[in-house]
Write an enzyme that holds these catalytic residues in place. Structure first.
Site, PDB file in Angstrom:
ATOM      1  N   CYS A 159      -7.246  -0.641 -12.607  1.00 36.90           N
ATOM      2  CA  CYS A 159      -8.175  -0.277 -13.662  1.00 36.90           C
ATOM      3  C   CYS A 159      -9.556  -0.007 -13.087  1.00 36.90           C
ATOM      4  O   CYS A 159      -9.777  -0.098 -11.887  1.00 36.90           O
ATOM      5  CB  CYS A 159      -8.279  -1.384 -14.710  1.00 36.90           C
ATOM      6  SG  CYS A 159      -9.194  -2.810 -14.109  1.00 36.90           S
ATOM      7  N   CYS A 161     -11.243  -2.657 -10.940  1.00 36.23           N
ATOM      8  CA  CYS A 161     -10.773  -2.739  -9.551  1.00 36.23           C
ATOM      9  C   CYS A 161     -11.553  -1.766  -8.676  1.00 36.23           C
ATOM     10  O   CYS A 161     -11.923  -2.081  -7.547  1.00 36.23           O
ATOM     11  CB  CYS A 161      -9.289  -2.398  -9.459  1.00 36.23           C
ATOM     12  SG  CYS A 161      -8.243  -3.354 -10.548  1.00 36.23           S
ATOM     13  N   ASP A 189      22.583  -6.085  -0.886  1.00 36.22           N
ATOM     14  CA  ASP A 189      22.294  -6.906   0.275  1.00 36.22           C
ATOM     15  C   ASP A 189      21.818  -8.248  -0.280  1.00 36.22           C
ATOM     16  O   ASP A 189      21.448  -8.332  -1.450  1.00 36.22           O
ATOM     17  CB  ASP A 189      21.203  -6.223   1.100  1.00 36.22           C
ATOM     18  CG  ASP A 189      20.594  -7.150   2.110  1.00 36.22           C
ATOM     19  OD1 ASP A 189      21.370  -7.767   2.847  1.00 36.22           O
ATOM     20  OD2 ASP A 189      19.364  -7.259   2.153  1.00 36.22           O
ATOM     21  N   ASP A 248      17.292  -3.960   1.617  1.00 39.17           N
ATOM     22  CA  ASP A 248      15.898  -3.875   2.042  1.00 39.17           C
ATOM     23  C   ASP A 248      15.696  -3.887   3.547  1.00 39.17           C
ATOM     24  O   ASP A 248      14.714  -3.370   4.032  1.00 39.17           O
ATOM     25  CB  ASP A 248      15.091  -5.018   1.422  1.00 39.17           C
ATOM     26  CG  ASP A 248      15.369  -6.326   2.129  1.00 39.17           C
ATOM     27  OD1 ASP A 248      16.542  -6.563   2.439  1.00 39.17           O
ATOM     28  OD2 ASP A 248      14.427  -7.076   2.382  1.00 39.17           O
ATOM     29  N   ASP A 297      20.113  -2.717   6.664  1.00 40.35           N
ATOM     30  CA  ASP A 297      20.755  -2.075   5.523  1.00 40.35           C
ATOM     31  C   ASP A 297      20.614  -0.563   5.562  1.00 40.35           C
ATOM     32  O   ASP A 297      21.290   0.144   4.818  1.00 40.35           O
ATOM     33  CB  ASP A 297      20.139  -2.563   4.209  1.00 40.35           C
ATOM     34  CG  ASP A 297      20.342  -4.038   4.020  1.00 40.35           C
ATOM     35  OD1 ASP A 297      21.452  -4.493   4.294  1.00 40.35           O
ATOM     36  OD2 ASP A 297      19.389  -4.717   3.610  1.00 40.35           O
TER      37      ASP A 297
END
Lengths: 51, 769
Positions: free
Chosen positions: B50, B53, B456, B641, B645
């Site tokens: 926003c 930030c 996984d 991940d 994998d």
């Protein structure tokens, strides 16, 4: 018929102006951060030249 | 500079020496040189959401004298910092501004500037859309005058003007279609661009010829309008891919870009990873990833190898242990010898496996292309038949030509060209709001087809973060002592202890030392506390007597006597059970393929209600398991991940990875989800299926439109006015239908960023360290 001589160039010129303006906004990266621009508009202190 | 603002994890990172932050050498190496002693570094900041930030980040960065300017981009969630090489003659340290960002409570990652080429293409397309839009608006202006009854010579002039405006637009905006159609034709194939190009070119030249003969009808407006609509579709398609790509690369948690090389004379030099040769001695600091495969020469430490083989518990290493690229050094500095160059390392081998395992992606043909395969010949045949029919029956070959052109223009796949990209862009936006990125439209088409899901374990079904499970059994006193000790270690189990003792008073210790690969030791009034492995805490006899279960354990001892044993397990992702249930309810079969030990996998599988599981698989086994399923006709979704994998992700029909995944894993995956919750998987499947449904509806609408419009064109009643009306109305109907997906898929509120939910750091005692 004779007024067309003025009107058509004017119409084309105005349309061309819009086109050039769009190409300019594109080139200066004004579409890079649309979400951020929406917030920056509300931010008072932002984007002022530094004193 | 750090104490009050950040969340607890940020605080830990700051106190730990290495942490996951990019080092100054890495930053310097990756910065873009702007000249005049200025450098630019782009960082990804996934937490910004926003206006506040933006202000916080830019304000904090401005406070540093070394920062010349900084700008947050909220759309791509990045901040670009322009910094000075030196301030007042002193060299600056670029990691300072990274720490400044972290101190405001946002996590940040460095990423490479590789994705710039995509922007160039997007801008080209946008310029083409603008030019086509300008031309079609002006030609339409002239056409409307003609349709409202402009007289002979005026009409001719308007037609000539239209021709003059259309010609450059045709060349400039049409080149995308012409080149693609030409490429397809040269290889003896057709795609959607072939009928488009033929329709556009034919209608332009016939109109030109008509204008030359002072005829009543010219099709210049239809020609350019076609280009305009189709370019919008093409641009949307491109932009969607583009956005996903930038967001994904933005999150890149890089494999190391370089390593500290120790020369023969003891000198140290930071070198990019490509320049590291076998035999080089490398210094690996705490918190660094290992750059190339090698052997530890000296030092002891714990190594987190979860990203390499899925093993959830860190492994102690010492001199002589071999280590692989990508592993993370946790507790002690190491000196290692490089055994292979980066291109021969474990990572490179994985990439080789991935190339071998080309999955559904390569074989899959997009829905639009499959439609074009039938559509293009049908349309051309129809136009040719009407040409012959009118020629033989009517005898007027010129009129026959005009009718054939009208058929081509009316059937030109305007609505079809928009039907797919609009739905996919809207669906991708929907997914983005749910924290899921899509790499390209074909991924959604493939996801809608799946019948089985392979998971996984570590980092996918679980968070890859250990959680204390026997908190009730150990008692608060022991926990607070252990947490106080655990604070000083970067070992994930110690940090989990510290986190789970939030709110308790933790004692501080005067003399603390960490024994890499073993644990933490502290001298207090009561005696010597030790926290770590059973061997370290209680001595060899006790360690030999104890049994190792499915959970990982940490033992706290006082003068060698055991006080408490803490048991940990890897916490499943939030909503994991519910998500698996939803998947079963959708009629999908599920399975776990993991590199971890069998008991750990079995206990998780039974808890989540997954009946099929395989444990202790190598990357090659995983890829084989998936490609075997695929070759038996099953359409498999792989969710994973780790680097291990990646080949399986590539082999599957379609694949998904969490944002915390290894870089290679994210590159291989079609979807990347940013939130912790595993709900992302059923949501993505849901939205993709709905998108598939809408695409089919849109095709039906477009075909229905053709059934009405084509007879009109064949009978010779399609004037330019009717063509213009028919084309624009069908396109609008298709777009409106696509927007319905906004109502079909559910909305979730975005998660608050780290800064908002971070608790205040209550344990003031630790800050003094």
């Amino acid at each position: 018929m004779s007024n067309l001589v003025f009107l058509i160039p004017i119409a084309l010129f105005l349309g061309g102006l819009g086109l050039v303006a769009f190409l300019w906004t594109l080139r200066t990266g004004q579409y890079e951060d649309l979400d951020g621009a929406a917030w920056r508009a509300l931010d008072d202190g932002d984007d002022k030249p530094e004193a | 500079m750090s104490c009050c603002a950040p969340g607890v994890e940020g605080g830990l990172d700051l106190n730990g020496s290495g942490s996951g932050l990019p080092s100054s050498e890495e930053l310097r190496l990756s910065a873009k040189v702007l000249g005049d002693g200025l450098f630019q570094t782009d960082l990804s900041v996934p937490g910004v959401y926003c206006g506040a930030c933006i202000t916080t980040l830019e304000g904090e960065l401005k406070k540093l004298p070394m920062v010349a300017r900084s700008r947050v981009n909220l759309s791509s969630k990045r901040v670009s910092v322009v910094w000075k090489e030196s301030v007042n003659g002193q060299a600056t340290d670029p990691s300072e501004f990274v720490r400044q960002i972290v101190s405001t409570g946002y996590e940040t990652h460095l990423f490479s500037l590789a994705g710039e080429a995509g922007d160039e293409q997007r801008n080209k397309l946008l310029r083409a859309v603008a030019v086509a839009g300008f031309a079609s608006a002006n030609i339409m202006l002239l056409s409307v005058s003609v349709w409202s009854g402009a007289e002979a010579s005026t009409r001719d002039m308007f037609h000539w003007l239209s021709a003059a405006i259309a010609a450059p637009a045709l060349v400039y905006s049409g080149r995308f279609f012409f080149t693609s159609a030409w490429k397809a034709l040269r290889h003896g194939q057709t795609n959607m661009d072939v009928p488009i190009s033929i329709g556009v070119l034919l209608s332009y030249f016939v109109s030109l010829w008509e204008t030359f003969n002072h005829a009543e009808h010219a099709w210049f407006d239809a020609t350019v309008m076609l280009l305009f609509f189709l370019l919008i579709g093409r641009t949307l398609d491109h932009m969607m891919r583009d956005r996903a790509r930038s967001a994904i690369s933005g999150l890149a948690r890089l494999s190391p870009r370089g390593a500290m090389v120790i020369g023969d004379d003891g000198s140290r030099e930071y070198r990019p990873v490509e320049e590291i040769k076998p035999g080089d001695r490398l210094a690996i600091a705490v918190g660094d990833r290992i750059a190339v495969d090698g052997v530890v020469l000296s030092g002891t430490s714990d190594i987190d190898q979860s990203i390499v083989n899925g093993e959830s518990t860190p492994v102690p290493v010492g001199a002589g242990t071999s280590v692989q690229a990508g592993m993370l050094n946790l507790t002690g500095p190491l000196e290692m010898k490089a055994m292979s160059a980066a291109r021969d390392s474990f990572l490179a081998e994985i990439i080789g496996l991935m190339e071998a395992a080309e999955g559904g992606r390569a074989r899959y043909r997009r829905i639009a292309d499959r439609a074009a395969q039938y559509y293009a010949p049908a349309v051309h045949l129809l136009a040719f038949l009407s040409f012959l029919g009118w020629g033989f029956l009517g005898g007027d070959w010129k009129h026959a030509m005009l009718v054939a052109v009208a058929v081509l223009i009316i059937t030109c796949p305007c609505a079809l060209g928009l039907a797919v990209p609009v739905v996919q862009v809207v669906a991708a936006g929907r997914l983005f709001q749910n924290g899921i990125m899509v790499k390209d439209g074909s991924a959604m088409e493939r996801l809608a087809e799946i019948d089985s899901v392979y998971f996984d374990k570590t980092g996918t079904l679980t968070l890859g973060r250990p959680r204390l499970v026997n908190r009730g059994d150990v008692g608060e006193d022991a926990l607070s002592i252990a947490a106080g000790l655990g604070f000083y270690s970067r070992h994930p189990l110690s940090q989990a202890l510290f986190r789970s003792a939030q709110g308790l008073f933790m004692p501080t210790f005067a003399e603390i030392s960490e024994v890499p690969g073993a644990g933490v030791e502290a001298k207090a009034e009561a005696g010597v506390y030790r926290l770590g492995s059973r061997l370290f805490a209680c001595g060899p006899e006790a360690a030999a007597a104890a049994q190792q279960g499915a959970e990982s354990e940490v033992v706290l001892s006082l003068d060698g006597r055991e006080i408490a044993t803490f048991l940990f397990e890897d916490a499943p992702r939030p909503d994991a059970e519910a998500s698996i249930e939803t998947l079963h309810a959708k009629g999908l079969s599920t399975a776990i393929i993991s590199g971890d030990r069998a008991p750990v996998v079995a206990s998780l599988a039974s808890r989540l209600g997954i009946s099929q599981w395989k444990a202790a698989l190598s990357p090659r086994d995983k890829a084989e398991a998936v490609s075997q399923a695929v070759s038996h006709g099953s359409r498999a979704l792989m969710v994973g991940d780790g680097i291990n994998d990646a080949p399986a992700l590539a082999a599957a029909h379609v694949s998904m990875a969490p944002a915390t995944a290894a870089d290679v894993g994210r590159q291989a995956a079609d979807f990347v989800f940013l939130r912790d919750s595993l709900e992302a998987v059923p949501i993505a499947i849901d939205v993709s299926r709905k998108a598939g449904q809408l695409i089919r509806q849109n095709f039906a609408l477009a075909i229905g439109y053709n059934i009405v419009a084509v007879p009109i064109a064949i009978l010779g009643y399609a004037t330019p006015l009717i063509a213009a009306l028919a084309m624009s109305s069908s396109s609008i109907i298709v777009v409106v239908n696509a927007l319905r997906i906004n109502r079909m898929a559910r909305v979730e509120h975005p998660e608050p960023p780290l800064a908002a939910k971070a608790p205040t750091l209550g344990q003031g005692a630790h800050i003094a360290v």
